[in-house]
Design a protein around this motif. Sequence first.
Motif, PDB file in Angstrom:
ATOM      1  N   VAL A  86      13.200  48.141  14.915  1.00 37.39           N
ATOM      2  CA  VAL A  86      14.405  48.984  14.836  1.00 37.39           C
ATOM      3  C   VAL A  86      15.500  48.412  15.723  1.00 37.39           C
ATOM      4  O   VAL A  86      16.665  48.288  15.325  1.00 37.39           O
ATOM      5  N   SER A  87      15.120  48.020  16.963  1.00 41.05           N
ATOM      6  CA  SER A  87      16.102  47.450  17.891  1.00 41.05           C
ATOM      7  C   SER A  87      16.693  46.164  17.325  1.00 41.05           C
ATOM      8  O   SER A  87      17.911  45.959  17.346  1.00 41.05           O
ATOM      9  N   ASP A  88      15.822  45.293  16.806  1.00 41.01           N
ATOM     10  CA  ASP A  88      16.316  44.037  16.229  1.00 41.01           C
ATOM     11  C   ASP A  88      17.209  44.298  15.022  1.00 41.01           C
ATOM     12  O   ASP A  88      18.258  43.661  14.863  1.00 41.01           O
ATOM     13  N   GLN A  89      16.800  45.235  14.168  1.00 38.12           N
ATOM     14  CA  GLN A  89      17.584  45.521  12.964  1.00 38.12           C
ATOM     15  C   GLN A  89      18.919  46.163  13.316  1.00 38.12           C
ATOM     16  O   GLN A  89      19.911  45.965  12.611  1.00 38.12           O
ATOM     17  N   GLN A  90      18.941  46.935  14.423  1.00 38.08           N
ATOM     18  CA  GLN A  90      20.206  47.537  14.855  1.00 38.08           C
ATOM     19  C   GLN A  90      21.209  46.438  15.192  1.00 38.08           C
ATOM     20  O   GLN A  90      22.407  46.553  14.894  1.00 38.08           O
ATOM     21  N   LYS A  91      20.710  45.363  15.810  1.00 45.39           N
ATOM     22  CA  LYS A  91      21.584  44.226  16.102  1.00 45.39           C
ATOM     23  C   LYS A  91      22.093  43.603  14.807  1.00 45.39           C
ATOM     24  O   LYS A  91      23.258  43.202  14.717  1.00 45.39           O
ATOM     25  N   VAL A  92      21.203  43.518  13.821  1.00 43.12           N
ATOM     26  CA  VAL A  92      21.613  42.971  12.526  1.00 43.12           C
ATOM     27  C   VAL A  92      22.692  43.857  11.900  1.00 43.12           C
ATOM     28  O   VAL A  92      23.689  43.363  11.353  1.00 43.12           O
ATOM     29  N   VAL A  93      22.503  45.183  11.985  1.00 38.56           N
ATOM     30  CA  VAL A  93      23.490  46.122  11.433  1.00 38.56           C
ATOM     31  C   VAL A  93      24.822  45.984  12.171  1.00 38.56           C
ATOM     32  O   VAL A  93      25.895  45.948  11.549  1.00 38.56           O
ATOM     33  N   ASP A  94      24.755  45.887  13.511  1.00 36.88           N
ATOM     34  CA  ASP A  94      25.995  45.735  14.293  1.00 36.88           C
ATOM     35  C   ASP A  94      26.721  44.450  13.890  1.00 36.88           C
ATOM     36  O   ASP A  94      27.951  44.436  13.745  1.00 36.88           O
ATOM     37  N   SER A  95      25.940  43.380  13.733  1.00 33.85           N
ATOM     38  CA  SER A  95      26.548  42.110  13.318  1.00 33.85           C
ATOM     39  C   SER A  95      27.147  42.233  11.917  1.00 33.85           C
ATOM     40  O   SER A  95      28.256  41.742  11.659  1.00 33.85           O
ATOM     41  N   ALA A  96      26.412  42.908  11.009  1.00 33.62           N
ATOM     42  CA  ALA A  96      26.918  43.094   9.648  1.00 33.62           C
ATOM     43  C   ALA A  96      28.201  43.937   9.646  1.00 33.62           C
ATOM     44  O   ALA A  96      29.130  43.667   8.891  1.00 33.62           O
ATOM     45  N   GLN A  97      28.245  44.957  10.520  1.00 35.66           N
ATOM     46  CA  GLN A  97      29.447  45.796  10.613  1.00 35.66           C
ATOM     47  C   GLN A  97      30.622  44.976  11.128  1.00 35.66           C
ATOM     48  O   GLN A  97      31.755  45.116  10.631  1.00 35.66           O
ATOM     49  N   ALA A  98      30.342  44.123  12.115  1.00 35.66           N
ATOM     50  CA  ALA A  98      31.399  43.246  12.635  1.00 35.66           C
ATOM     51  C   ALA A  98      31.905  42.319  11.532  1.00 35.66           C
ATOM     52  O   ALA A  98      33.113  42.064  11.415  1.00 35.66           O
ATOM     53  N   ASN A  99      30.976  41.822  10.715  1.00 31.53           N
ATOM     54  CA  ASN A  99      31.379  40.957   9.594  1.00 31.53           C
ATOM     55  C   ASN A  99      32.237  41.720   8.592  1.00 31.53           C
ATOM     56  O   ASN A  99      33.209  41.176   8.047  1.00 31.53           O
ATOM     57  N   VAL A 100      31.860  42.984   8.334  1.00 37.66           N
ATOM     58  CA  VAL A 100      32.661  43.815   7.418  1.00 37.66           C
ATOM     59  C   VAL A 100      34.062  44.025   7.983  1.00 37.66           C
ATOM     60  O   VAL A 100      35.071  43.899   7.269  1.00 37.66           O
ATOM     61  N   ASN A 101      34.132  44.341   9.268  1.00 38.92           N
ATOM     62  CA  ASN A 101      35.441  44.545   9.902  1.00 38.92           C
ATOM     63  C   ASN A 101      36.285  43.279   9.811  1.00 38.92           C
ATOM     64  O   ASN A 101      37.472  43.322   9.479  1.00 38.92           O
ATOM     65  N   SER A 102      35.641  42.143  10.114  1.00 42.02           N
ATOM     66  CA  SER A 102      36.361  40.865  10.047  1.00 42.02           C
ATOM     67  C   SER A 102      36.798  40.571   8.614  1.00 42.02           C
ATOM     68  O   SER A 102      37.948  40.161   8.370  1.00 42.02           O
ATOM     69  N   ALA A 103      35.893  40.797   7.659  1.00 41.76           N
ATOM     70  CA  ALA A 103      36.226  40.546   6.255  1.00 41.76           C
ATOM     71  C   ALA A 103      37.344  41.475   5.781  1.00 41.76           C
ATOM     72  O   ALA A 103      38.205  41.071   4.988  1.00 41.76           O
ATOM     73  N   SER A 104      37.340  42.729   6.268  1.00 45.50           N
ATOM     74  CA  SER A 104      38.407  43.672   5.905  1.00 45.50           C
ATOM     75  C   SER A 104      39.757  43.170   6.412  1.00 45.50           C
ATOM     76  O   SER A 104      40.773  43.260   5.712  1.00 45.50           O
ATOM     77  N   THR A 105      39.751  42.644   7.633  1.00 45.81           N
ATOM     78  CA  THR A 105      40.988  42.083   8.190  1.00 45.81           C
ATOM     79  C   THR A 105      41.465  40.902   7.358  1.00 45.81           C
ATOM     80  O   THR A 105      42.659  40.766   7.064  1.00 45.81           O
ATOM     81  N   VAL A 106      40.519  40.058   6.956  1.00 43.21           N
ATOM     82  CA  VAL A 106      40.870  38.897   6.130  1.00 43.21           C
ATOM     83  C   VAL A 106      41.460  39.355   4.798  1.00 43.21           C
ATOM     84  O   VAL A 106      42.445  38.787   4.301  1.00 43.21           O
ATOM     85  N   VAL A 107      40.862  40.406   4.217  1.00 42.65           N
ATOM     86  CA  VAL A 107      41.392  40.938   2.949  1.00 42.65           C
ATOM     87  C   VAL A 107      42.812  41.456   3.143  1.00 42.65           C
ATOM     88  O   VAL A 107      43.710  41.184   2.333  1.00 42.65           O
ATOM     89  N   SER A 108      43.021  42.204   4.237  1.00 42.75           N
ATOM     90  CA  SER A 108      44.365  42.731   4.510  1.00 42.75           C
ATOM     91  C   SER A 108      45.371  41.595   4.679  1.00 42.75           C
ATOM     92  O   SER A 108      46.477  41.641   4.134  1.00 42.75           O
ATOM     93  N   ASP A 109      44.960  40.582   5.445  1.00 37.85           N
ATOM     94  CA  ASP A 109      45.860  39.433   5.637  1.00 37.85           C
ATOM     95  C   ASP A 109      46.122  38.727   4.309  1.00 37.85           C
ATOM     96  O   ASP A 109      47.260  38.312   4.026  1.00 37.85           O
ATOM     97  N   ALA A 110      45.070  38.568   3.507  1.00 37.23           N
ATOM     98  CA  ALA A 110      45.224  37.898   2.211  1.00 37.23           C
ATOM     99  C   ALA A 110      46.144  38.702   1.294  1.00 37.23           C
ATOM    100  O   ALA A 110      46.959  38.136   0.551  1.00 37.23           O
ATOM    101  N   GLN A 111      46.009  40.027   1.353  1.00 32.95           N
ATOM    102  CA  GLN A 111      46.882  40.871   0.525  1.00 32.95           C
ATOM    103  C   GLN A 111      48.332  40.754   0.968  1.00 32.95           C
ATOM    104  O   GLN A 111      49.252  40.703   0.140  1.00 32.95           O
ATOM    105  N   ALA A 112      48.541  40.695   2.296  1.00 30.03           N
ATOM    106  CA  ALA A 112      49.898  40.512   2.807  1.00 30.03           C
ATOM    107  C   ALA A 112      50.448  39.155   2.372  1.00 30.03           C
ATOM    108  O   ALA A 112      51.607  39.033   1.950  1.00 30.03           O
ATOM    109  N   SER A 113      49.604  38.126   2.442  1.00 34.03           N
ATOM    110  CA  SER A 113      50.027  36.789   2.012  1.00 34.03           C
ATOM    111  C   SER A 113      50.331  36.777   0.513  1.00 34.03           C
ATOM    112  O   SER A 113      51.299  36.156   0.064  1.00 34.03           O
ATOM    113  N   GLU A 114      49.505  37.474  -0.250  1.00 32.63           N
ATOM    114  CA  GLU A 114      49.731  37.539  -1.693  1.00 32.63           C
ATOM    115  C   GLU A 114      51.044  38.255  -2.004  1.00 32.63           C
ATOM    116  O   GLU A 114      51.787  37.860  -2.906  1.00 32.63           O
ATOM    117  N   SER A 115      51.315  39.312  -1.224  1.00 32.07           N
ATOM    118  CA  SER A 115      52.579  40.028  -1.420  1.00 32.07           C
ATOM    119  C   SER A 115      53.762  39.104  -1.135  1.00 32.07           C
ATOM    120  O   SER A 115      54.745  39.071  -1.894  1.00 32.07           O
TER     121      SER A 115
END
Length: 986
Positions: A91-120
């Motif tokens: 559970v402890s190890d998987q929580q780290k995996v989830v935290d890392s995955a959430q960080a990746n989602v946050n980073s990917a969301s930022t990239v999408v926002s930036d890409a959308q701004a660039s596309e605009s």
Amino acid sequence: MNKKQVLSLTGAALATVAGVSVANEEVKADANVATNNAQTQQVQSQTADQQAQAKVDSAQANVNSASTAVSDAQSQLNSASTANTAAQGAVSDQQKVVDSAQANVNSASTVVSDAQASESNAQKNADQATPANIQAVKDAISNQEQQISKDTDIINADDQAVTTAQNNVSSAQANVNNANAKRDNQQKVVKSAQDNVKNATDILNNSSQAKAKAQDSLDAANAKVNNDTNAVNTKQGEVDTATEAKKNADADLAKAQDAEKAAQKDKDAKQTVADQTKAALDTANAAVKDTQANVDAINDKLANVQDALNNINTINIPNGYADILKEYHSSPSADLNSKLTSLGEEALKNNEYKPNKDDQSVKVTFGPNQPLSVEIETKLTQFVASLVNPLRKELGLEQLTINQGSLDFAQSVSQQYEKDNWNMWEKGWHDTKGINEVASNFGLQHGPFKDYLNQMYEDLSSGNDSAGTVETTLNELKDRVYGSTISMLFADGDSTNPTNGWGHAFSLSGLMYDGFGENNESLGVMIDDMGQIHYLIVPSTATDSSTTNAVDNGKYATEMNNKVEIPDQFALLTNQKNNLTKKLELVNNSLQSAKTDQATKQKANDVSQAALTAANQVLTVAQNNVNAKTNAVKTTNDNLTKAQNELAQLQSQLRADQASQKQAQADVDSFAADIATKQANLQKANDNLKAEQGRLGIAQGNLDNANKALTDANNNLAQKKQAVENDKVTLKADNDKLAQLQSNLSDLQNAPKLLADAKQAIADAQKKLADAQSQLTNATNKLNDLKTTAAATQANLTTAQQKVTEAVKAQSDAQEALTQAKNELSALQQKKALAKQIAEQQAKLAAEKEAKDNGYHVENNNVVDSKGNNVQGWTVKNGQMIDPNNEVIEQAASETTNISVNNKGEVKPQVLADTKSNGDVRKQTKKTVAAVATTPVNQTREQYKQQLKSNNQLPQTGNDSNTILSLAGVAMVTMLGLFGIKKREY
């Protein structure tokens, strides 16, 4: 007491507790009485022993079982603890995996926002990429380049101004130095005038000492004037040399400046040519770039068309499916249903949606109060019609058509579902009432306005969207519609009622209205805000096949003739491919021409740029030469100024020294003058002093003015230098602006590609975000599963711990029961041993009494009685009588036997007094037995009192025929000690 009461156990009854019942009766000569009693007691003891031993064995088995249970429970606890530790760690190890995955989602969301701004921004840039705007930017770049050229000229001019200002500072400094020297010289003149006043005063006073001093001053003045004259002549030569050098330097500078002007003129001419060829090359490059972009765009379109050709979505119909479906429609049966189900399963495996790149780029947004656009609805309807019409063709049935009425009807039904908040998952059926109401509004045949009744238009696929705005693509919508359509065609059987299925397949395939005569069916497909897909098929003929379905002048009737084409995707795409291929050939020819022109312009530009580079090099050499000559002029000017200043100082010094010489001569001559003359000379000296002091003031004023001029020159130099710095800032800003304009031009010229790249970047970013979200979902699901497992392992651990506790307690209880059983067995065994000893002693006493009473003795190595008869069961060993119990029995004698039991439960032999043997004392027996409690026997008061006086002994009462065994209260005390009973202490 009766004379036959031969055995008395006094002081509390020893025998009964031992399981021995001794009656107060006569012990007869026959030893069998005691033997039988002993055997009876032995049988009873054996039974008790067996029961006690069985109890011990059972208790031991319980202990063993409890120990095994403890071991098993501990093993289970260890396993549960290990499993729980592993689960919690997971559970402890998987929580780290989830935290890392959430960080990746946050980073990917930022990239999408930036890409959308660039596309605009890219879209805005594409919107602005008109030929006029591109030319405007080119003009701005040309103007900016001219401005930069002007900035450079200004900097050069201001640099020259700095040089001039620096020369002015140098000149002002020289003036300060000169004025300072003149002031210093004038101070010396004033000092000399002051000395002259003093000398005139001394002369007036006719001082001999002053006269001698005046002569010395004259001699010194003559020598100094002579030295000054020589120094002035030498310095004048240096001034003449410096003047000639400055003249030559000025001439060289003038020539260098003329060469620089010529080089600048040549450079400007070549710059103009270079600018022209550069502009022509830029135009050629832009033409190549634009044409290449056009080629790339056509190639992209060709690739998309080819992709679309390669991925035209169709439905592969299994062999026999159409015939069996038609047969089932006519005569439904379980067997046909089974066949259709089997073929349907095969079809579901063999049919898969093929994505379309163009559709992937079409963004679609819909939701509450924001229905799908007419364009998207039309595309979805055309898509479904193209999928099912081949099946209808195979069945020989009418093809589906599309008209504006069927599209509007589908949209209105979808909106009615939204209005009624009708979710099929919850309601379990079509919104029949809503469908019929809409049909009525459109002038179509309809049933009662009631729920849960049949309706004749709609096939419905459940949705998977919550009520909210949905952002998706046309490709994703087609994917969902494709899956829904093949499910209706190939997974529509009713397992509970095999003869009542495949209704959706009938509807889509056209079998529903087969046999209605001349009939045409029009399709409309719509998706509501709950994600439900509505297939609305409107037949042209009413269900009774006698009238048309649509009421004249009704909404549907007025729109049904407005047909919507169902394009042949293969033919359409093939035609597009052919047109694009031809267009590509033409554009490629244009590209080749543009590249040829580009090469020509490039060559011309290379020549002009090379010429410009050479001219710049010549100009640079000329400018460097001017700078060098300017520095040389400055140096010669500084040298001349220095020499002139030094000459002026020497000349001033010469004049001052000549004045001093003249004054010294006058002073010497004055000593010979009369008083009036001396007085006049003194007055003249005072007047001269005043005049020189006035000149000193003027010199000081000139020095102050020169210092002020120097300060002004330095300030002017600082201003000129600041102007150059400001010019450089302006030049940098203009260069930055030029770079921005060039970047803007590049963006405009590459607008299509930049926009495509921006869109692709969004698609890539969204895919990465989707992947990241999927990974987060998977990781979260796994974490939840692991938490569930961890909770279970924790519960198992708690249960295992409880079981260990219970097992240990059970083991302790079993051990306690075993200990108690062993104690009871031990006590029983001790009781049995004591009873055996007593029985043996009783038997021996009986045998002795028997021998005594019957006169048993040894005769001829046999035991015979008093009559000489052999006694059965008795033997002789070593001259001694042996009874049937293998006990040694003394030959007949009258004696008293006393037996005592000590506090250890041991039977001790006592001294026997033989009344017939004159007090012979012998040892009767020696055995160790366990003391036991006894049952009370009948005694007289006198017997009891006698017992208390006997000190634990039972003496012979004087009757020779009776042997009394008296085991006093020692037996009871011993037994109480055996069972742990102690005297209470106070």
